[in-house]
Structure formats: structure tokens, C-alpha cells
Design a protein around this motif. Structure first.
Motif, short mmCIF file in Angstrom:
data_model
loop_
_atom_site.label_atom_id
_atom_site.label_comp_id
_atom_site.label_asym_id
_atom_site.label_seq_id
_atom_site.Cartn_x
_atom_site.Cartn_y
_atom_site.Cartn_z
N UNK A 74 0.84 -1.21 0.00
CA UNK A 74 0.00 0.00 0.00
C UNK A 74 0.87 1.25 0.00
N UNK A 75 1.91 1.23 0.79
CA UNK A 75 2.83 2.37 0.90
C UNK A 75 3.44 2.70 -0.46
N UNK A 76 3.89 1.67 -1.16
CA UNK A 76 4.45 1.87 -2.49
C UNK A 76 3.40 2.46 -3.43
N UNK A 77 2.23 1.87 -3.43
CA UNK A 77 1.18 2.27 -4.38
C UNK A 77 0.66 3.68 -4.11
N UNK A 78 0.43 3.99 -2.83
CA UNK A 78 -0.21 5.25 -2.47
C UNK A 78 0.78 6.40 -2.34
N UNK A 79 1.92 6.13 -1.69
CA UNK A 79 2.82 7.23 -1.34
C UNK A 79 4.03 7.38 -2.26
N UNK A 80 4.33 6.37 -3.06
CA UNK A 80 5.55 6.44 -3.87
C UNK A 80 5.33 6.34 -5.37
N UNK A 81 4.35 5.57 -5.79
CA UNK A 81 4.18 5.22 -7.20
C UNK A 81 4.21 6.43 -8.12
N UNK A 82 3.52 7.47 -7.76
CA UNK A 82 3.41 8.64 -8.65
C UNK A 82 4.30 9.81 -8.24
N UNK A 83 5.20 9.56 -7.30
CA UNK A 83 5.97 10.69 -6.76
C UNK A 83 7.48 10.51 -6.85
N UNK A 84 7.95 9.31 -7.08
CA UNK A 84 9.39 9.09 -7.19
C UNK A 84 9.68 8.32 -8.48
N UNK A 85 10.94 8.33 -8.88
CA UNK A 85 11.33 7.64 -10.11
C UNK A 85 11.13 6.13 -9.97
N UNK A 86 10.93 5.50 -11.12
CA UNK A 86 10.73 4.05 -11.13
C UNK A 86 11.93 3.32 -10.54
N UNK A 87 13.14 3.83 -10.83
CA UNK A 87 14.33 3.18 -10.31
C UNK A 87 14.37 3.25 -8.79
N UNK A 88 13.82 4.32 -8.20
CA UNK A 88 13.77 4.44 -6.74
C UNK A 88 12.80 3.41 -6.16
N UNK A 89 11.65 3.25 -6.82
CA UNK A 89 10.68 2.25 -6.36
C UNK A 89 11.29 0.85 -6.43
N UNK A 90 12.01 0.57 -7.50
CA UNK A 90 12.66 -0.75 -7.62
C UNK A 90 13.69 -0.95 -6.52
N UNK A 91 14.38 0.14 -6.15
CA UNK A 91 15.37 0.03 -5.05
C UNK A 91 14.68 -0.23 -3.73
N UNK A 92 13.52 0.44 -3.48
CA UNK A 92 12.75 0.17 -2.27
C UNK A 92 12.33 -1.30 -2.21
N UNK A 93 11.80 -1.78 -3.30
CA UNK A 93 11.31 -3.16 -3.34
C UNK A 93 12.45 -4.15 -3.12
N UNK A 94 13.59 -3.85 -3.71
CA UNK A 94 14.75 -4.74 -3.54
C UNK A 94 15.22 -4.74 -2.08
N UNK A 95 15.33 -3.57 -1.47
CA UNK A 95 15.76 -3.49 -0.07
C UNK A 95 14.78 -4.23 0.84
N UNK A 96 13.50 -4.01 0.60
CA UNK A 96 12.50 -4.65 1.46
C UNK A 96 12.53 -6.16 1.29
N UNK A 97 12.53 -6.61 0.04
CA UNK A 97 12.48 -8.04 -0.24
C UNK A 97 13.73 -8.77 0.29
#
Length: 398
Positions: A74-97
């Protein structure tokens, strides 16, 4: 009032089951009936009291059962998806996973406490992860829990007062004048020599120069427009590929003046491209109109440049060994950016101007990280001070 098996009154909501155990029911903050159990009357009263207190404590939480895995999505979808670069989202997902999910993913958000996150950070530190990586994970978790609090998913942020780990000094290393001369003496025959010259004369980041296009260069006014950067990353379900994105920060969007050396290097590179790729408006090769490409006209990766620089440094070290000089350490393109900044300060260029060249948000970054003071500078400056002191003494004597 509830009763036990003998008909004795036990209190509101408390009853005894046929198997002898006790149960108690109450209505939680969501209006739902909940049941707790206990072996003895004392146990059930204590359990009921604890549940009612806990329910009151969590009075504002929306979903007491949501897990960190669910909230992260939810955090990724609501707070990050439309506000940060795609590469940043991928980095978040990688760190979390890779670093968080195994330890905390299945736990409910409102039950994760400070001890749990301290344990997670301790494990990462014990396994020799870079302190910068651990601090990035901590910042991500802090924001995840802050958003959870704002949305009443939990009542407190367990990342509060978690100390940032001390990171090694980020100050980069610039080439000395002797090293710079040795490197460029040996890079003359390198296919990427024009790229090396451009970086050391502009201070551009590697991502910026690898995304530089013909339309970004104004040869008449001798200016380069830095308006994008490149990055290689792997989108979900895709292979690693080249992407062009907006600059790193708003301040990175800038115009840099070209000196004659830089201008010639870019002109020479375009001549090389015309020979290799037959570059023109209708040519299907190099559709992005990139100035600096591989031999085959493909976008340049960081690994490709590191390899090319290593070959140059190897040739430098052959000559150095023959002259009984210490070897030159290997370095990457960012060292040329540091070298540009240091040469600017060697020549007394105003720090604010250097900041503008480099595209830094703060002049402190320019001063603290991107400049080196070498021994010759220190000697030169102390001699200048000596001249000033002597002049003062001479005037007093007169």
C-alpha cells in the motif's frame, strides 16, 4: 450477567463452558464481538481486562491485522508510485524483499516494536552490510511507519530514536596533476578518450554524460545543457536495460560552459559517430542521438567505462614501473568529476560557481566532498601568507 456451570454469577460477558474453561465476550472499537478464553476465573478476568485495555490503546488504528508485507504494498502504491522515479521504487522493493521481509514481513504493523527493528539492523550490521545500505533501509522503514501512523494503521513509529550508523567519509579522491597528465597521456588511443576529456572539463556525472545528446550541445555559444540522466535497471519481469530519466535533482538541471578542449572532444566524438554509425536524421542507428556510445552505437554502461579506464591505468602502470614509480590506483569516472572540482579550486574559482557547474543543491556538498587539498596547494598558500606577513613587517619598519 454470565454464570458458571453451577449457576453462580460471574460478571458481565463471562461464562463457563461445558469443558470447564471460561470465556468472555466484549465489543471492540469496530463494533465486532470478540471472545477470549482462560482456564480459571482469575485468568479470564485478567485476559478480558488486558484485551479491553489493548483495544482502547489501539482506538484509532484502522486494521489491527494488517501485516508489514500488506502495508508495504500500500505504501508503495499510495505514497511512492506517482511521486518518485521508477528506479527508486525498484530500489525500495529490492531493499524490502532482500533485507526486511524475512524478519518482519508477516508481523502485524501495530505489533512491531523498537526491539524488533534494532534486532534487524543489528543482524545487517553483523553480516557486514555497508553502513550506507543499512541507513537507507532505516530511512525507508521510518517513512513506512510514519505513513502508517498518519493513516492510523499503528500508534507509534518503532524507528524513532534509532541512531544512524556512522558511515565512512564520503569524500572522493581527485587525481593529482601528475596523475592526470599520466592518465591522459595513455588514454589518447582509447575509444572513450573524448568522454574522459569531457568529464574532466565539465564535472558531469557519468549518468549525465551517457545521456548527453547532440541537441544538448550549443557549439555556437559553447554551452552544454544537462537536462537528463541515464540509468541501467531491471524493471519487474524485464531484463536490465538503459533508461533516460530526469536529472538527479532540480539543481542538476543546468547549463555548463564548454572550454575549447571540451568543445573539440565533443566535435571529434561526433565525427567518430558519423564514421561508425553514418549518423544522420534518417539513420535508424542511435535513435536517441547519443553523443557517447559503445563501438556498436549502443548506450554506455558504467561497467564498460570502468573496464576502459582500467585498461588505460594498466598502461600507465607499465610506464610507472619502468621508471620505478608507485602504481596508480584504479578509479572510475566519478574521480574525473572530483578532479574537475579540485582543479577549479586550484585556480581560485568561486565555490558558488563550482556548485553551479556540478549541479549541487548545497555549496557545502561542493566544499566538503568534491574538493581535495593537495600538498602543493598547502605549500603555495603558506608561501602566499608569508609574503603578506613580510609586507606587513616591511611597512611597519618604514
Amino acid at each position: 450477567m454470565g454464570k458458571d456451570l453451577k449457576g453462580k454469577e460471574l460478571g458481565k460477558g463471562i461464562t463457563q463452558r461445558k469443558d470447564g474453561r471460561y470465556q468472555a465476550r466484549f465489543t471492540d472499537r469496530f463494533g465486532k464481538r470478540r471472545t477470549v478464553y482462560g482456564k480459571t476465573l482469575k485468568d479470564i478476568k485478567n485476559e478480558l481486562h488486558n484485551e479491553i485495555v489493548e483495544d482502547y490503546r489501539l482506538n484509532n488504528t484502522i486494521n489491527p491485522s494488517i501485516t508489514l508485507d500488506e502495508w508495504f504494498d500500500k505504501w508503495i502504491r499510495i505514497y511512492k508510485q506517482n511521486y518518485v522515479k521508477e528506479v527508486t521504487i525498484l530500489r525500495y522493493k529490492s531493499m524490502y524483499r532482500n533485507h526486511v521481509q524475512e524478519f518482519l514481513g508477516r508481523k502485524r504493523v501495530n505489533e512491531i516494536n523498537r526491539l524488533m527493528v534494532v534486532d534487524l539492523i543489528g543482524n545487517l550490521n553483523k553480516n557486514n552490510f555497508k553502513k550506507s545500505t543499512i541507513n537507507c533501509i532505516s530511512r525507508m522503514l521510518y517513512d513506512i511507519f510514519e505513513c502508517a501512523m498518519a493513516d492510523d494503521v499503528c500508534t507509534k513509529n518503532p524507528m524513532l530514536k534509532i541512531k544512524k550508523l556512522d558511515e565512512p567519509n564520503k569524500k572522493g579522491t581527485a587525481l593529482t596533476l601528475e596523475q592526470q597528465i599520466d592518465f591522459f597521456d595513455m588514454s589518447v588511443n582509447s575509444y572513450y578518450n573524448n568522454l574522459f576529456i569531457t568529464i574532466v572539463n565539465t564535472g558531469m556525472r557519468f549518468g549525465e554524460i551517457s545521456a548527453l545528446t547532440i541537441g544538448d550541445v550549443d557549439f555556437y555559444n559553447c554551452k552544454i545543457s544537462v537536462n537528463k540522466t541515464s540509468v541501467y535497471y531491471k524493471s519487474e519481469g524485464e531484463q536490465c536495460s538503459f533508461h533516460v530519466t530526469p536529472p538527479k535533482t532540480p539543481s542538476a538541471n543546468r547549463t555548463i560552459p564548454m572550454n575549447n578542449m571540451c568543445k573539440k572532444a565533443i566535435q571529434d566524438q561526433i565525427t567518430v559517430l558519423k564514421k561508425i554509425l553514418r549518423l544522420n536524421e534518417n539513420d535508424p542507428l542511435n535513435k536517441l542521438q547519443l553523443i557517447f556510445t559503445t563501438h556498436s552505437g549502443n548506450p554506455i554502461s558504467r561497467g564498460c567505462i570502468y573496464s576502459a579506464m582500467k585498461h588505460v591505468i594498466d598502461r600507465v602502470n607499465v610506464v610507472r614501473a619502468a621508471n620505478s614509480k608507485p602504481p596508480m590506483a584504479y578509479f572510475g569516472p566519478h574521480t574525473l568529476r572530483h578532479t574537475f572540482a579540485t582543479r577549479c579550486f586550484d585556480e581560485g574559482i568561486n565555490p558558488k560557481i563550482v556548485q553551479a557547474y556540478l549541479g549541487h543543491k548545497s555549496v557545502n556538498t561542493t566544499l566538503d566532498i568534491y574538493t581535495d587539498i593537495n600538498e602543493s596547494q598547502k605549500t603555495h598558500n603558506i608561501l602566499m601568507l608569508e609574503d603578506a606577513m613580510n609586507e606587513t613587517i616591511r611597512r611597519r619598519a618604514e
